[in-house]
Write a protein that holds these residues in place. Structure first.
Motif, PDB file in Angstrom:
ATOM      1  N   SER A  29       0.810  -1.209   0.000  1.00 45.98           N
ATOM      2  CA  SER A  29       0.000   0.000   0.000  1.00 45.98           C
ATOM      3  C   SER A  29       0.848   1.266   0.000  1.00 45.98           C
ATOM      4  O   SER A  29       0.338   2.345  -0.300  1.00 45.98           O
ATOM      5  CB  SER A  29      -0.945   0.015   1.195  1.00 45.98           C
ATOM      6  N   ASN A  30       2.095   1.150   0.333  1.00 46.20           N
ATOM      7  CA  ASN A  30       2.976   2.303   0.428  1.00 46.20           C
ATOM      8  C   ASN A  30       3.576   2.680  -0.919  1.00 46.20           C
ATOM      9  O   ASN A  30       3.440   1.958  -1.910  1.00 46.20           O
ATOM     10  CB  ASN A  30       4.099   2.026   1.421  1.00 46.20           C
ATOM     11  N   THR A  31       4.243   3.809  -0.915  1.00 50.47           N
ATOM     12  CA  THR A  31       4.985   4.233  -2.090  1.00 50.47           C
ATOM     13  C   THR A  31       6.049   3.202  -2.453  1.00 50.47           C
ATOM     14  O   THR A  31       6.671   2.595  -1.576  1.00 50.47           O
ATOM     15  CB  THR A  31       5.636   5.598  -1.820  1.00 50.47           C
ATOM     16  N   SER A  33       9.472   2.587  -5.172  1.00 54.23           N
ATOM     17  CA  SER A  33      10.461   3.389  -5.873  1.00 54.23           C
ATOM     18  C   SER A  33      11.404   2.521  -6.678  1.00 54.23           C
ATOM     19  O   SER A  33      11.601   1.343  -6.384  1.00 54.23           O
ATOM     20  CB  SER A  33      11.298   4.213  -4.882  1.00 54.23           C
ATOM     21  N   SER A  48       9.514   7.446  -8.054  1.00 54.05           N
ATOM     22  CA  SER A  48       8.654   6.902  -7.011  1.00 54.05           C
ATOM     23  C   SER A  48       7.206   7.020  -7.437  1.00 54.05           C
ATOM     24  O   SER A  48       6.851   7.908  -8.215  1.00 54.05           O
ATOM     25  CB  SER A  48       8.849   7.650  -5.689  1.00 54.05           C
ATOM     26  N   SER A  50       3.151   6.559  -5.726  1.00 57.40           N
ATOM     27  CA  SER A  50       2.279   6.271  -4.604  1.00 57.40           C
ATOM     28  C   SER A  50       1.305   5.162  -4.959  1.00 57.40           C
ATOM     29  O   SER A  50       1.185   4.745  -6.117  1.00 57.40           O
ATOM     30  CB  SER A  50       1.508   7.526  -4.191  1.00 57.40           C
ATOM     31  N   TYR A  51       0.594   4.696  -3.983  1.00 52.29           N
ATOM     32  CA  TYR A  51      -0.397   3.652  -4.207  1.00 52.29           C
ATOM     33  C   TYR A  51      -1.436   4.094  -5.237  1.00 52.29           C
ATOM     34  O   TYR A  51      -1.880   3.288  -6.065  1.00 52.29           O
ATOM     35  CB  TYR A  51      -1.082   3.284  -2.898  1.00 52.29           C
ATOM     36  N   TYR A  54       0.460   8.475  -8.161  1.00 55.81           N
ATOM     37  CA  TYR A  54       1.158   9.745  -8.324  1.00 55.81           C
ATOM     38  C   TYR A  54       2.653   9.514  -8.362  1.00 55.81           C
ATOM     39  O   TYR A  54       3.214   8.875  -7.474  1.00 55.81           O
ATOM     40  CB  TYR A  54       0.786  10.707  -7.203  1.00 55.81           C
ATOM     41  N   ASP A  56       6.821  10.684  -9.223  1.00 55.50           N
ATOM     42  CA  ASP A  56       7.846  11.711  -9.184  1.00 55.50           C
ATOM     43  C   ASP A  56       9.114  11.124  -9.786  1.00 55.50           C
ATOM     44  O   ASP A  56       9.356   9.925  -9.666  1.00 55.50           O
ATOM     45  CB  ASP A  56       8.097  12.176  -7.753  1.00 55.50           C
ATOM     46  N   ASN A  71      -1.592  -2.556  -8.882  1.00 55.03           N
ATOM     47  CA  ASN A  71      -1.757  -3.046  -7.519  1.00 55.03           C
ATOM     48  C   ASN A  71      -2.432  -4.410  -7.468  1.00 55.03           C
ATOM     49  O   ASN A  71      -2.176  -5.200  -6.562  1.00 55.03           O
ATOM     50  CB  ASN A  71      -2.532  -2.024  -6.690  1.00 55.03           C
ATOM     51  N   THR A  95      10.741  -0.441  -1.334  1.00 56.99           N
ATOM     52  CA  THR A  95       9.588   0.070  -0.621  1.00 56.99           C
ATOM     53  C   THR A  95       9.889   0.065   0.868  1.00 56.99           C
ATOM     54  O   THR A  95      10.844  -0.564   1.323  1.00 56.99           O
ATOM     55  CB  THR A  95       8.312  -0.728  -0.933  1.00 56.99           C
TER      56      THR A  95
END
Length: 119
Positions: A29-31, A33, A48, A50-51, A54, A56, A71, A95
């Motif tokens: 569930s976490n970011t 990378s 990276s 996000s779940y 999003y 970066d 996911n 992660t």
């Protein structure tokens, strides 16, 4: 608690493309990378996500790399285009799980997949 396995690394000519995959042994569930490390250099953050999706990016790859995740499949991807020799590195999936007490935070790394770009 979670295993991460990268795949997709290869030897590719400059200007070519690759897609890396990171398969997790369970849902995350976490970011997540992507990091990379070239010989003699520090490991650097590449991208990276996000779940919720999003993303970066490092300045060096923005516009050329696209990070994504599925996911439902417990899988993260890195689509790389217009590869350059300076992209040559071992690419790692990462992660982190966090707890109320940081003492119990855990970091998870894959073993890496080699990308080599030649000119």
């Amino acid at each position: 608690q979670v295993q991460l396995v990268e795949s997709g690394g290869a030897v590719v000519q400059a200007g070519g493309s690759l897609r890396l995959s990171c398969a997790a042994s369970r849902s995350i569930s976490n970011t997540m990378s992507w990091y990379r490390q070239a010989p003699g250099k520090h490991r650097e953050l590449v991208a990276s996500i996000s779940y919720a999706g999003y993303a970066d990016y490092a300045d060096s790859v923005r516009g050329r790399f696209t990070i994504s995740r599925d996911n439902a499949k417990n899988t993260m991807y890195l689509q790389m285009i217009n590869l350059k020799p300076e992209d040559t590195a071992v690419y790692y999936c990462y992660t982190k799980s966090e707890a109320l007490n940081p003492k119990y935070d855990r970091e998870y790394w894959g073993l890496g997949t080699q990308v080599m770009v030649f000119s």
